[in-house]
Design a protein around this motif. Structure first.
Motif, PDB file in Angstrom:
ATOM      1  N   GLY A   1       4.009 -45.248 -45.052  1.00  0.00           N
ATOM      2  CA  GLY A   1       2.967 -44.892 -45.986  1.00  0.00           C
ATOM      3  C   GLY A   1       3.026 -43.471 -46.505  1.00  0.00           C
ATOM      4  O   GLY A   1       2.261 -43.109 -47.418  1.00  0.00           O
ATOM      5  N   SER A   2       3.902 -42.670 -45.950  1.00  0.00           N
ATOM      6  CA  SER A   2       3.997 -41.273 -46.372  1.00  0.00           C
ATOM      7  C   SER A   2       5.457 -40.874 -46.474  1.00  0.00           C
ATOM      8  O   SER A   2       6.254 -41.182 -45.580  1.00  0.00           O
ATOM      9  CB  SER A   2       3.281 -40.369 -45.362  1.00  0.00           C
ATOM     10  OG  SER A   2       3.386 -39.013 -45.734  1.00  0.00           O
ATOM     11  N   THR A   3       5.787 -40.205 -47.551  1.00  0.00           N
ATOM     12  CA  THR A   3       7.156 -39.768 -47.779  1.00  0.00           C
ATOM     13  C   THR A   3       7.174 -38.305 -48.234  1.00  0.00           C
ATOM     14  O   THR A   3       6.179 -37.798 -48.770  1.00  0.00           O
ATOM     15  CB  THR A   3       7.844 -40.623 -48.851  1.00  0.00           C
ATOM     16  OG1 THR A   3       7.106 -40.546 -50.070  1.00  0.00           O
ATOM     17  CG2 THR A   3       7.949 -42.074 -48.412  1.00  0.00           C
ATOM     18  N   VAL A   4       8.307 -37.665 -48.004  1.00  0.00           N
ATOM     19  CA  VAL A   4       8.523 -36.281 -48.436  1.00  0.00           C
ATOM     20  C   VAL A   4       9.923 -36.208 -49.040  1.00  0.00           C
ATOM     21  O   VAL A   4      10.859 -36.840 -48.516  1.00  0.00           O
ATOM     22  CB  VAL A   4       8.391 -35.295 -47.258  1.00  0.00           C
ATOM     23  CG1 VAL A   4       8.688 -33.879 -47.719  1.00  0.00           C
ATOM     24  CG2 VAL A   4       7.002 -35.368 -46.635  1.00  0.00           C
ATOM     25  N   TYR A   5      10.047 -35.440 -50.097  1.00  0.00           N
ATOM     26  CA  TYR A   5      11.339 -35.280 -50.763  1.00  0.00           C
ATOM     27  C   TYR A   5      11.644 -33.804 -50.975  1.00  0.00           C
ATOM     28  O   TYR A   5      10.751 -33.006 -51.231  1.00  0.00           O
ATOM     29  CB  TYR A   5      11.337 -35.974 -52.124  1.00  0.00           C
ATOM     30  CG  TYR A   5      11.149 -37.464 -52.055  1.00  0.00           C
ATOM     31  CD1 TYR A   5       9.880 -38.033 -52.149  1.00  0.00           C
ATOM     32  CD2 TYR A   5      12.239 -38.310 -51.869  1.00  0.00           C
ATOM     33  CE1 TYR A   5       9.701 -39.407 -52.075  1.00  0.00           C
ATOM     34  CE2 TYR A   5      12.070 -39.689 -51.793  1.00  0.00           C
ATOM     35  CZ  TYR A   5      10.794 -40.218 -51.890  1.00  0.00           C
ATOM     36  OH  TYR A   5      10.637 -41.577 -51.807  1.00  0.00           O
ATOM     37  N   ALA A   6      12.930 -33.475 -50.904  1.00  0.00           N
ATOM     38  CA  ALA A   6      13.362 -32.157 -51.332  1.00  0.00           C
ATOM     39  C   ALA A   6      13.146 -32.049 -52.834  1.00  0.00           C
ATOM     40  O   ALA A   6      13.252 -33.035 -53.571  1.00  0.00           O
ATOM     41  CB  ALA A   6      14.833 -31.954 -50.988  1.00  0.00           C
ATOM     42  N   ASP A   7      12.867 -30.838 -53.299  1.00  0.00           N
ATOM     43  CA  ASP A   7      12.626 -30.641 -54.725  1.00  0.00           C
ATOM     44  C   ASP A   7      13.818 -31.096 -55.558  1.00  0.00           C
ATOM     45  O   ASP A   7      13.645 -31.574 -56.680  1.00  0.00           O
ATOM     46  CB  ASP A   7      12.321 -29.166 -55.000  1.00  0.00           C
ATOM     47  CG  ASP A   7      10.951 -28.748 -54.500  1.00  0.00           C
ATOM     48  OD1 ASP A   7      10.729 -27.539 -54.370  1.00  0.00           O
ATOM     49  OD2 ASP A   7      10.113 -29.646 -54.229  1.00  0.00           O
ATOM     50  N   SER A   8      15.010 -30.935 -55.012  1.00  0.00           N
ATOM     51  CA  SER A   8      16.221 -31.245 -55.772  1.00  0.00           C
ATOM     52  C   SER A   8      16.380 -32.737 -56.058  1.00  0.00           C
ATOM     53  O   SER A   8      17.143 -33.108 -56.955  1.00  0.00           O
ATOM     54  CB  SER A   8      17.451 -30.729 -55.029  1.00  0.00           C
ATOM     55  OG  SER A   8      17.525 -31.318 -53.736  1.00  0.00           O
ATOM     56  N   VAL A   9      15.687 -33.587 -55.316  1.00  0.00           N
ATOM     57  CA  VAL A   9      15.847 -35.033 -55.512  1.00  0.00           C
ATOM     58  C   VAL A   9      14.556 -35.712 -55.934  1.00  0.00           C
ATOM     59  O   VAL A   9      14.550 -36.913 -56.235  1.00  0.00           O
ATOM     60  CB  VAL A   9      16.391 -35.717 -54.241  1.00  0.00           C
ATOM     61  CG1 VAL A   9      17.665 -35.033 -53.776  1.00  0.00           C
ATOM     62  CG2 VAL A   9      15.352 -35.745 -53.129  1.00  0.00           C
ATOM     63  N   LYS A  10      13.475 -34.971 -55.973  1.00  0.00           N
ATOM     64  CA  LYS A  10      12.170 -35.540 -56.302  1.00  0.00           C
ATOM     65  C   LYS A  10      12.205 -36.186 -57.683  1.00  0.00           C
ATOM     66  O   LYS A  10      12.712 -35.604 -58.642  1.00  0.00           O
ATOM     67  CB  LYS A  10      11.115 -34.442 -56.246  1.00  0.00           C
ATOM     68  CG  LYS A  10       9.702 -34.920 -56.044  1.00  0.00           C
ATOM     69  CD  LYS A  10       8.770 -33.740 -55.776  1.00  0.00           C
ATOM     70  CE  LYS A  10       9.078 -33.071 -54.461  1.00  0.00           C
ATOM     71  NZ  LYS A  10       8.143 -31.961 -54.172  1.00  0.00           N
ATOM     72  N   GLY A  11      11.696 -37.390 -57.756  1.00  0.00           N
ATOM     73  CA  GLY A  11      11.683 -38.130 -59.009  1.00  0.00           C
ATOM     74  C   GLY A  11      12.935 -38.939 -59.260  1.00  0.00           C
ATOM     75  O   GLY A  11      12.965 -39.762 -60.175  1.00  0.00           O
ATOM     76  N   ARG A  12      13.983 -38.712 -58.464  1.00  0.00           N
ATOM     77  CA  ARG A  12      15.239 -39.457 -58.641  1.00  0.00           C
ATOM     78  C   ARG A  12      15.541 -40.348 -57.445  1.00  0.00           C
ATOM     79  O   ARG A  12      16.140 -41.409 -57.592  1.00  0.00           O
ATOM     80  CB  ARG A  12      16.395 -38.477 -58.849  1.00  0.00           C
ATOM     81  CG  ARG A  12      16.245 -37.595 -60.062  1.00  0.00           C
ATOM     82  CD  ARG A  12      17.511 -36.772 -60.311  1.00  0.00           C
ATOM     83  NE  ARG A  12      17.813 -35.853 -59.224  1.00  0.00           N
ATOM     84  CZ  ARG A  12      18.943 -35.871 -58.520  1.00  0.00           C
ATOM     85  NH1 ARG A  12      19.878 -36.770 -58.808  1.00  0.00           N
ATOM     86  NH2 ARG A  12      19.148 -34.985 -57.547  1.00  0.00           N
ATOM     87  N   PHE A  13      15.158 -39.900 -56.258  1.00  0.00           N
ATOM     88  CA  PHE A  13      15.438 -40.653 -55.033  1.00  0.00           C
ATOM     89  C   PHE A  13      14.150 -41.264 -54.504  1.00  0.00           C
ATOM     90  O   PHE A  13      13.069 -40.684 -54.634  1.00  0.00           O
ATOM     91  CB  PHE A  13      16.013 -39.730 -53.966  1.00  0.00           C
ATOM     92  CG  PHE A  13      17.399 -39.213 -54.216  1.00  0.00           C
ATOM     93  CD1 PHE A  13      18.032 -39.365 -55.440  1.00  0.00           C
ATOM     94  CD2 PHE A  13      18.091 -38.572 -53.187  1.00  0.00           C
ATOM     95  CE1 PHE A  13      19.303 -38.888 -55.667  1.00  0.00           C
ATOM     96  CE2 PHE A  13      19.368 -38.083 -53.388  1.00  0.00           C
ATOM     97  CZ  PHE A  13      19.975 -38.229 -54.642  1.00  0.00           C
TER      98      PHE A  13
END
Length: 124
Positions: free
Chosen positions: A55-67
Motif C-alpha cells: 500500500g505504500s511505495t517510495v521512488y528515487a527522484d530519478s525514476v519517479k513517474g517512469r518506474f
C-alpha cells in the motif's frame, strides 16, 4: 531468504522492461522489498521500495513517474515496471528484502537479503 531477480536485457531509449524478483524458502510478505541499481563505476543507489502490504511505495527522484513497483504476496513476487527508459538507467538491478520496523528503508544497509542482480542496458 533466497531472492532471484530476472527480466533484464537490452532495450532502446524510450522502451520498457519489467523486472521480477521471486523468493524461495520464506514468504516475502514479512519484508519491505526494494530495488537498487549499480551502474559501472558508480555506487549502488536506491531505486524504489514497497511496504509489506503493497500500500505504500517510495521512488528515487530519478525514476519517479517512469518506474512502478508492485508486489503479489500470494505469488511471493515483486516487480519493477520500467517505462521511458533512458541510457542513464543502465545498471545492474538488485532486489532486496528488509525487516525494517520503524523506518522506511532507503539505504542498502537496511536490507538483509539480496538477489544476484539483473543487467539492464539502455541504448541511445
Amino acid at each position: 531468504v533466497q531472492l532471484q531477480a530476472s527480466g533484464g536485457g537490452l532495450v532502446q531509449a524510450g522502451g520498457s522492461l519489467r523486472l521480477s524478483c521471486t523468493a524461495s524458502r520464506r514468504t516475502l510478505s514479512y519484508y519491505y522489498m526494494g530495488w537498487f541499481r549499480q551502474a559501472p563505476g558508480k555506487e549502488r543507489e536506491f531505486v524504489s521500495l514497497i511496504n509489506r502490504s503493497g500500500g505504500s511505495t517510495v521512488y528515487a527522484d530519478s525514476v519517479k513517474g517512469r518506474f512502478t513497483i508492485s508486489r503479489d504476496n500470494a505469488e511471493n513476487a515483486v516487480s519493477l515496471q520500467m517505462n521511458s527508459l533512458k541510457p542513464e538507467d543502465t545498471a545492474v538491478y538488485y532486489c532486496a528484502a528488509s525487516l525494517a520496523a520503524m523506518t522506511t528503508p532507503t539505504k542498502g544497509d537496511e536490507y538483509r537479503y539480496w538477489g544476484q542482480g539483473t543487467l539492464v542496458t539502455v541504448s541511445s
